[in-house]
Design an enzyme around this catalytic site. Sequence first.
Site, mmCIF file in Angstrom:
data_model
loop_
_atom_site.group_PDB
_atom_site.id
_atom_site.type_symbol
_atom_site.label_atom_id
_atom_site.label_comp_id
_atom_site.label_asym_id
_atom_site.label_seq_id
_atom_site.Cartn_x
_atom_site.Cartn_y
_atom_site.Cartn_z
ATOM 1 N N ALA A 172 0.827 -1.205 0.000
ATOM 2 C CA ALA A 172 0.000 0.000 0.000
ATOM 3 C C ALA A 172 0.864 1.259 0.000
ATOM 4 O O ALA A 172 0.549 2.242 -0.675
ATOM 5 C CB ALA A 172 -0.932 0.001 1.207
ATOM 6 N N ASP A 173 1.963 1.238 0.740
ATOM 7 C CA ASP A 173 2.827 2.413 0.820
ATOM 8 C C ASP A 173 3.489 2.716 -0.517
ATOM 9 O O ASP A 173 3.440 3.842 -1.025
ATOM 10 C CB ASP A 173 3.911 2.196 1.876
ATOM 11 C CG ASP A 173 3.390 2.324 3.300
ATOM 12 O OD1 ASP A 173 2.213 2.672 3.473
ATOM 13 O OD2 ASP A 173 4.169 2.075 4.230
ATOM 14 N N VAL A 174 4.150 1.705 -1.091
ATOM 15 C CA VAL A 174 4.829 1.908 -2.367
ATOM 16 C C VAL A 174 3.805 2.148 -3.480
ATOM 17 O O VAL A 174 3.996 3.008 -4.345
ATOM 18 C CB VAL A 174 5.730 0.705 -2.696
ATOM 19 C CG1 VAL A 174 6.323 0.836 -4.093
ATOM 20 C CG2 VAL A 174 6.852 0.591 -1.673
#
Length: 278
Positions: A172-174
């Site tokens: 989700a972050d990347v």
Amino acid sequence: MSAPLQGIRVLDLSRLLPGGFCSLLLADFGAEVLKVEDTGMGDYIRWSPPFYDGAHESARSALFLSLNRNKRSIRLDLKREQGREALLRLVREHDVLLESFRPGVLERLGLGYERLREENPGLVYCAISGYGQAGPKRDASGHDMNYLGLIGLLGLTGERGGPPVQAAGQIADVGGGLMAAFGILAALRERDGGGARSRSSGSGEGQLVDVSMSDGALSWLAMVAAAYFADGNVPRRGDLPLAGSLVCYRPYETAGSRWGRWSPSSGRPGAAESGART
């Protein structure tokens, strides 16, 4: 040959991985990125181990260095009038502002999108957050695994009958950083047009790019959702064709403690298909 984003100037007020990855992509393609950090710890990832020996104390984190090549940085105290005035001056000279505060933080400081737009109508303002700038979870905190658990991706990863398996990468972050970069480029394209061969001359106006990491991660399940709407079968861990149920699309241990997938030509796990050593 010039870099494709040469001449684009970016103010990066974000911290940690999602915004750092986004501005890294822009910098790698030629954008001029200026990190704007607070006068305390700055970007928290500066202090995350492991560290390189001999590097300056504030820039020796391997994680920080991996995300912040090709960038410059300054420190501003946005809680002070002088700091806010300095940011407004910078906004007049930049194309993009990227931030990852909780929704409403910059507005409370008098530095929300509408205020910044007064200084620079062409500004592309990109806000990365867990759940977006509107909605019932707007103000909720979270991390990568929270978003993956909420949208179902975590629950679908792993062996049938076993526990969910956490991925080695921060999906989700990347993914949020990647989608932020795409949204910024789309907004710049709309503002500037596509050049002599394009039918669009560009509006000359900037816009707000609202990136929700949970919504972005949900899009990775597009084919899973499509299958459910077609056949009505509820997806379950270990039963998805590309996540455990296909014999030809699973990792198998091979000779030499290597891992590979099933080789259709031989009918067995083969070294030719193998990946990295364990």
